[in-house]
Design a protein around this motif. Sequence first.
Motif, PDB file in Angstrom:
ATOM      1  N   LYS A  55      -6.743  59.456  68.267  1.00  0.00           N
ATOM      2  CA  LYS A  55      -7.144  58.152  68.804  1.00  0.00           C
ATOM      3  C   LYS A  55      -7.432  58.254  70.298  1.00  0.00           C
ATOM      4  CE  LYS A  55      -5.760  53.307  69.075  1.00  0.00           C
ATOM      5  NZ  LYS A  55      -4.717  52.301  68.720  1.00  0.00           N
ATOM      6  N   GLN A  56      -6.584  58.993  71.006  1.00  0.00           N
ATOM      7  CA  GLN A  56      -6.775  59.196  72.442  1.00  0.00           C
ATOM      8  C   GLN A  56      -8.105  59.900  72.722  1.00  0.00           C
ATOM      9  OE1 GLN A  56      -3.569  61.436  74.293  1.00  0.00           O
ATOM     10  NE2 GLN A  56      -4.960  62.218  75.850  1.00  0.00           N
ATOM     11  N   LYS A  57      -8.478  60.839  71.843  1.00  0.00           N
ATOM     12  CA  LYS A  57      -9.733  61.583  72.003  1.00  0.00           C
ATOM     13  C   LYS A  57     -10.932  60.809  71.462  1.00  0.00           C
ATOM     14  CE  LYS A  57      -9.777  65.443  73.250  1.00  0.00           C
ATOM     15  NZ  LYS A  57      -9.914  66.045  74.599  1.00  0.00           N
ATOM     16  N   GLN A  58     -10.678  59.582  70.986  1.00  0.00           N
ATOM     17  CA  GLN A  58     -11.720  58.672  70.500  1.00  0.00           C
ATOM     18  C   GLN A  58     -12.460  59.217  69.280  1.00  0.00           C
ATOM     19  OE1 GLN A  58     -13.998  57.928  74.149  1.00  0.00           O
ATOM     20  NE2 GLN A  58     -12.753  56.110  74.536  1.00  0.00           N
ATOM     21  N   PHE A  59     -11.728  59.936  68.434  1.00  0.00           N
ATOM     22  CA  PHE A  59     -12.304  60.335  67.144  1.00  0.00           C
ATOM     23  C   PHE A  59     -12.414  59.075  66.285  1.00  0.00           C
ATOM     24  CE2 PHE A  59     -11.451  61.926  62.716  1.00  0.00           C
ATOM     25  CZ  PHE A  59     -12.705  62.492  62.531  1.00  0.00           C
ATOM     26  N   PRO A  60     -13.620  58.717  65.834  1.00  0.00           N
ATOM     27  CA  PRO A  60     -13.794  57.393  65.214  1.00  0.00           C
ATOM     28  C   PRO A  60     -13.558  57.325  63.710  1.00  0.00           C
ATOM     29  CG  PRO A  60     -15.934  58.421  65.550  1.00  0.00           C
ATOM     30  CD  PRO A  60     -14.904  59.392  66.084  1.00  0.00           C
ATOM     31  N   PRO A  64      -6.467  55.094  61.860  1.00  0.00           N
ATOM     32  CA  PRO A  64      -5.590  55.259  63.024  1.00  0.00           C
ATOM     33  C   PRO A  64      -4.158  54.818  62.736  1.00  0.00           C
ATOM     34  CG  PRO A  64      -6.976  53.336  63.302  1.00  0.00           C
ATOM     35  CD  PRO A  64      -7.452  54.017  62.058  1.00  0.00           C
TER      36      PRO A  64
END
Length: 327
Positions: A55-60, A64
Amino acid sequence: MKRIAEAYGWEKARFRRINDTVWKVRARQGEFALKRPTTSPERLAFITAALQYLKQKQFPWFAPLVLTGQGEAIWQEGGESWLATGWVQGRGCDFRRRQDCLQAARTLAALHQVAHGLTPPPGSRPKTMYWAWPEKYEERIEELQAFQKLLAMKGKLNSFERGFLQALPRGLQLARQALEVLNSSQYQVVASEAERAQAFIHRDVAARNFIIHPDGHAYLIDFDYCRQDLPAADVARLLQRAMKRQGWQREKAEAILAAYEEIRPLSAEEKTVIAAFLTFPQKFWRLANRYFYRKEGWNQEKYAAKLNKAVNYWEKVPEVCALLLAG
């Protein structure tokens, strides 16, 4: 379930059991997946850290992690651990559909693009496989040879045992070919890079763990087997699962690999290691392990059918491996 709803701050929550360990929750705040994991607390601590890291790395394209009202990743009561994620809308992935396979490959590549650099948090204990594969394959080769010795001491053999002995020379040949690659410099390069990057993978890339969202993307769920390992291991498993449904044809494997490499190119060394993973007779070894050690209560017909599938797999893989090695 009332205390769980209170812990997460879910109002007017309704719980629907999906299986032994998963519930779908509908609350005023939205829809969630609630899970009672069976893994150890130390392993679970790494899994939740990985989900938070993604989530921090913005993997969509994943479900989550949802924290409790106190900001905790895991809720514990009565010796049981619980975790919650968002509920991914969509339909189940079907590896018989070409586009589902391609979307799954793109999602897996996007995961591998960001799934590195995570230092395991204190108190966690991830399963780590960077350098473990050669030793694991050596152990499995020794087990296959031990099964052969067991049958040599037995008198009359049943149909499965005769079929196993007939297939064993070819199985051992393939296992040794795979091990030879994993003892080579190519594997050392791949393992060193993964360890240095602190790479982690999903590990269980079956169709059931991808959801095809209405937006067309494949979303990953169920990170229960997430571990520190080579991305090549995930790619090999995706090829095995997808090609089993699609049919082992070179052009289909080429399309899946091309979809993956749209996002994350594979090095020549990684392709060599993927070919080794595909070559090792995993299903053959697992079937023998279940027969001789775990004593699965299957009848002879079921064992024979599974043996036939395992052996047929050997005839279909070489062309895909040649594609990888040519690349």
